[in-house]
Design a protein around this motif. Structure first.
Motif, short mmCIF file in Angstrom:
data_model
loop_
_atom_site.label_atom_id
_atom_site.label_comp_id
_atom_site.label_asym_id
_atom_site.label_seq_id
_atom_site.Cartn_x
_atom_site.Cartn_y
_atom_site.Cartn_z
N LYS A 64 0.83 -1.22 0.00
CA LYS A 64 0.00 0.00 0.00
C LYS A 64 0.85 1.26 0.00
N ASN A 65 2.11 1.17 0.45
CA ASN A 65 2.99 2.34 0.47
C ASN A 65 3.56 2.69 -0.90
N VAL A 66 3.48 1.77 -1.85
CA VAL A 66 3.99 2.04 -3.20
C VAL A 66 2.91 1.99 -4.27
N THR A 67 1.68 1.68 -3.88
CA THR A 67 0.58 1.60 -4.82
C THR A 67 0.40 2.94 -5.54
N GLN A 68 0.28 2.89 -6.85
CA GLN A 68 0.09 4.05 -7.72
C GLN A 68 1.28 5.01 -7.69
N THR A 69 2.47 4.47 -7.45
CA THR A 69 3.68 5.31 -7.46
C THR A 69 4.76 4.65 -8.30
N HIS A 72 -1.88 10.28 -3.95
CA HIS A 72 -1.28 9.17 -3.22
C HIS A 72 -2.16 8.80 -2.04
N PRO A 73 -2.33 7.50 -1.75
CA PRO A 73 -3.22 7.07 -0.65
C PRO A 73 -2.90 7.72 0.69
N PHE A 74 -1.63 7.96 0.99
CA PHE A 74 -1.26 8.59 2.26
C PHE A 74 -1.80 10.01 2.33
#
Length: 131
Positions: free
Chosen positions: A42-47, A101-103
């Motif tokens: 989840k920390n790299v999703t869409q990046t 970004h999700p964050f």
């Protein structure tokens, strides 16, 4: 939803010194590599980022990496390579997703704060963000 690939790499290590420092120094100028304490897709999703966690047990190294296989593993990697081959800043066109970004969306954190906490060793400039 989380997506991506997690790889676990085992190796022998006979070097001296702090292994984390070795990795930090090696990837210091790599804008899309982060040495982290824990790995979650989840920390790299869409990046276009690749997170790497390093552990050492005796003379063994365990390197765990995570990346989004649709961005870093495909289209984002192609754009990054194009930028390098054509002499552009390698981050050009690849930071737009930071706004989504999700964050950032989950916490309401500003883009500037996110950039400071996510990649303190690299300075991203607004000229490399296409809006």
């Amino acid at each position: 939803a989380d997506r991506g690939i997690v790889s676990v790499i085992f190796a022998e290590y006979s070097g001296k010194g702090n292994l984390s420092d070795v990795y930090h120094n090696f990837y210091e100028s790599a804008p899309f590599i982060e040495i982290v304490d824990s790995i979650e897709t989840k920390n790299v999703t869409q990046t276009n980022f690749c997170d790497i966690k390093i552990s050492k047990y005796g003379n063994k190294i365990i390197a765990i990496s995570a990346l989004d296989n649709l961005i870093k593993g495909g289209s984002g990697q192609a754009v990054q390579n194009f930028n390098i081959m054509c002499g552009f800043d390698e981050t050009t066109g690849l930071l737009w997703y930071l706004y989504f970004h999700p964050f950032i969306t989950a916490t309401g954190t500003s883009l500037a704060t996110f950039l400071l906490i996510s990649k303190s060793s690299t300075t991203f400039t607004t000229s490399s963000i296409s809006l």
